[in-house]
Design a protein around this motif. Structure first.
Motif, mmCIF file in Angstrom:
data_model
loop_
_atom_site.group_PDB
_atom_site.id
_atom_site.type_symbol
_atom_site.label_atom_id
_atom_site.label_comp_id
_atom_site.label_asym_id
_atom_site.label_seq_id
_atom_site.Cartn_x
_atom_site.Cartn_y
_atom_site.Cartn_z
ATOM 1 N N CYS A 82 0.330 -0.906 0.246
ATOM 2 C CA CYS A 82 0.077 -0.005 0.053
ATOM 3 C C CYS A 82 1.091 1.669 -0.060
ATOM 4 O O CYS A 82 0.115 2.031 -0.464
ATOM 5 C CB CYS A 82 -1.099 0.105 1.358
ATOM 6 S SG CYS A 82 -1.687 0.979 1.979
ATOM 7 N N SER A 83 1.716 1.254 1.346
ATOM 8 C CA SER A 83 2.695 2.543 1.206
ATOM 9 C C SER A 83 3.800 2.708 -0.331
ATOM 10 O O SER A 83 3.702 4.046 -0.949
ATOM 11 C CB SER A 83 3.320 2.252 2.028
ATOM 12 O OG SER A 83 4.396 3.410 2.731
ATOM 13 N N GLY A 84 3.782 1.486 -0.968
ATOM 14 C CA GLY A 84 4.810 2.069 -1.861
ATOM 15 C C GLY A 84 4.006 2.122 -3.313
ATOM 16 O O GLY A 84 5.027 3.138 -3.939
ATOM 17 N N SER A 85 2.944 1.765 -3.458
ATOM 18 C CA SER A 85 1.599 2.169 -4.793
ATOM 19 C C SER A 85 1.356 2.759 -4.513
ATOM 20 O O SER A 85 1.732 4.168 -5.836
ATOM 21 C CB SER A 85 0.575 1.086 -4.212
ATOM 22 O OG SER A 85 1.361 -0.219 -4.775
ATOM 23 N N VAL A 86 0.862 4.613 -3.005
ATOM 24 C CA VAL A 86 0.816 5.371 -2.853
ATOM 25 C C VAL A 86 1.843 6.095 -2.859
ATOM 26 O O VAL A 86 1.696 7.211 -3.813
ATOM 27 C CB VAL A 86 0.098 6.001 -1.615
ATOM 28 C CG1 VAL A 86 -0.345 6.910 -1.504
ATOM 29 C CG2 VAL A 86 -1.107 4.471 -1.701
ATOM 30 N N PHE A 87 2.890 6.386 -2.471
ATOM 31 C CA PHE A 87 4.032 6.800 -2.671
ATOM 32 C C PHE A 87 4.498 6.937 -4.454
ATOM 33 O O PHE A 87 4.535 8.355 -4.697
ATOM 34 C CB PHE A 87 5.307 6.644 -2.027
ATOM 35 C CG PHE A 87 6.655 7.286 -2.013
ATOM 36 C CD1 PHE A 87 6.901 8.606 -1.634
ATOM 37 C CD2 PHE A 87 8.055 5.974 -2.226
ATOM 38 C CE1 PHE A 87 7.944 9.006 -1.734
ATOM 39 C CE2 PHE A 87 8.802 7.153 -2.156
ATOM 40 C CZ PHE A 87 8.744 9.277 -1.415
ATOM 41 N N ARG A 88 5.025 5.752 -5.090
ATOM 42 C CA ARG A 88 4.525 5.702 -6.425
ATOM 43 C C ARG A 88 4.148 6.462 -6.795
ATOM 44 O O ARG A 88 4.221 7.691 -7.882
ATOM 45 C CB ARG A 88 4.529 3.953 -6.553
ATOM 46 C CG ARG A 88 4.835 4.171 -8.428
ATOM 47 C CD ARG A 88 4.703 2.946 -9.361
ATOM 48 N NE ARG A 88 5.449 2.838 -10.196
ATOM 49 C CZ ARG A 88 5.862 1.050 -11.308
ATOM 50 N NH1 ARG A 88 5.522 0.418 -10.367
ATOM 51 N NH2 ARG A 88 6.167 1.903 -12.286
ATOM 52 N N GLU A 126 5.788 11.401 3.761
ATOM 53 C CA GLU A 126 4.449 11.057 4.988
ATOM 54 C C GLU A 126 3.644 11.859 4.404
ATOM 55 O O GLU A 126 2.169 11.345 4.744
ATOM 56 C CB GLU A 126 4.966 13.164 4.999
ATOM 57 C CG GLU A 126 6.156 13.532 6.297
ATOM 58 C CD GLU A 126 6.612 14.558 6.677
ATOM 59 O OE1 GLU A 126 5.263 15.385 7.099
ATOM 60 O OE2 GLU A 126 7.595 14.687 6.730
ATOM 61 N N LEU A 127 2.893 12.304 2.578
ATOM 62 C CA LEU A 127 1.774 12.342 1.981
ATOM 63 C C LEU A 127 1.191 10.982 2.166
ATOM 64 O O LEU A 127 0.451 11.029 1.785
ATOM 65 C CB LEU A 127 2.238 13.350 0.702
ATOM 66 C CG LEU A 127 0.902 13.703 0.269
ATOM 67 C CD1 LEU A 127 -0.281 14.191 0.870
ATOM 68 C CD2 LEU A 127 0.754 14.275 -1.190
ATOM 69 N N SER A 128 2.367 10.219 1.422
ATOM 70 C CA SER A 128 1.747 8.455 1.310
ATOM 71 C C SER A 128 1.094 8.056 2.153
ATOM 72 O O SER A 128 0.302 7.188 2.252
ATOM 73 C CB SER A 128 2.895 7.752 -0.005
ATOM 74 O OG SER A 128 3.570 7.837 1.169
ATOM 75 N N ARG A 129 2.345 8.827 3.434
ATOM 76 C CA ARG A 129 1.387 7.398 4.867
ATOM 77 C C ARG A 129 0.251 8.170 5.288
ATOM 78 O O ARG A 129 -0.333 7.521 5.647
ATOM 79 C CB ARG A 129 3.000 8.225 5.980
ATOM 80 C CG ARG A 129 2.552 7.788 7.063
ATOM 81 C CD ARG A 129 3.541 8.065 8.410
ATOM 82 N NE ARG A 129 3.375 7.211 9.337
ATOM 83 C CZ ARG A 129 3.663 6.593 9.649
ATOM 84 N NH1 ARG A 129 4.701 6.105 8.994
ATOM 85 N NH2 ARG A 129 3.198 6.157 11.401
ATOM 86 N N LYS A 130 -0.322 9.411 5.049
ATOM 87 C CA LYS A 130 -1.217 9.890 5.582
ATOM 88 C C LYS A 130 -2.950 9.234 4.078
ATOM 89 O O LYS A 130 -4.006 9.098 4.619
ATOM 90 C CB LYS A 130 -1.536 11.364 5.164
ATOM 91 C CG LYS A 130 -0.603 11.891 6.063
ATOM 92 C CD LYS A 130 -1.105 13.727 5.759
ATOM 93 C CE LYS A 130 0.110 14.414 7.059
ATOM 94 N NZ LYS A 130 0.048 15.922 7.071
ATOM 95 N N ASN A 131 -2.458 8.867 3.409
ATOM 96 C CA ASN A 131 -2.692 8.108 2.603
ATOM 97 C C ASN A 131 -3.379 6.705 1.859
ATOM 98 O O ASN A 131 -3.600 6.279 0.914
ATOM 99 C CB ASN A 131 -2.632 8.721 0.864
ATOM 100 C CG ASN A 131 -3.228 10.147 0.922
ATOM 101 O OD1 ASN A 131 -4.453 10.560 1.202
ATOM 102 N ND2 ASN A 131 -2.517 11.019 0.399
ATOM 103 N N CYS A 132 -2.290 6.209 2.941
ATOM 104 C CA CYS A 132 -1.921 4.656 2.733
ATOM 105 C C CYS A 132 -3.242 3.808 3.626
ATOM 106 O O CYS A 132 -2.746 4.010 5.335
ATOM 107 C CB CYS A 132 -0.741 3.946 3.444
ATOM 108 S SG CYS A 132 -1.105 2.167 3.373
#
Length: 130
Positions: free
Chosen positions: A42-48, A101-107
């Motif tokens: 999840c984290s990797g996909s959102v970050f990407r 940080e943004l990806s963490r908030k959206n994972c």
């Protein structure tokens, strides 16, 4: 989702294929491995996706996960340390951390467990030449 009992664990049939789950690695994925894989995936996909939207050009990304478990409390996961190694062009480490940080908030997976599992994130930016 419908799970089925099998001799040494459980299984589920998904569109992508059958997933076997067992406390014994010889018979399937261990539940804690699936938990960590869900968080990393999840984290990797959102970050990407965030990096793509910001037109940050990356060639590769790997995520290493270190897991700390508590054997005194049902071997529960206490901490997951995620280390991102990003290879790309014109990388700005400060901007990468802000996007992380943004990806963490959206994972959704991190958000689901953040009150019970400490999740730490670090990254390395490896600059590539053209």
């Amino acid at each position: 989702m419908k799970f089925y009992l099998k001799e040494n664990g459980m299984r589920i049939d998904l569109d992508y294929g059958e997933l076997s789950i067992s406390g014994n690695e010889e018979y399937g994925y261990r539940p804690f491995q699936l938990m960590v894989a869900s968080i990393v995936g999840c984290s990797g996909s959102v970050f990407r996706k965030i990096l793509e939207k910001q037109r940050t050009e990356i060639e590769d990304m790997t995520i290493t996960a270190e897991v700390e478990r508590n054997p005194r409390v049902a071997n529960r996961i206490e901490r997951i340390s995620l280390h991102y190694s990003i290879k790309g062009y014109q990388l700005n480490k400060e901007k990468l951390y802000k996007n992380l940080e943004l990806s963490r908030k959206n994972c959704s997976m991190i958000r689901s467990v953040e009150s019970s599992i400490k999740i730490e994130e670090t990254l390395d930016a490896i600059e590539l030449n053209r």
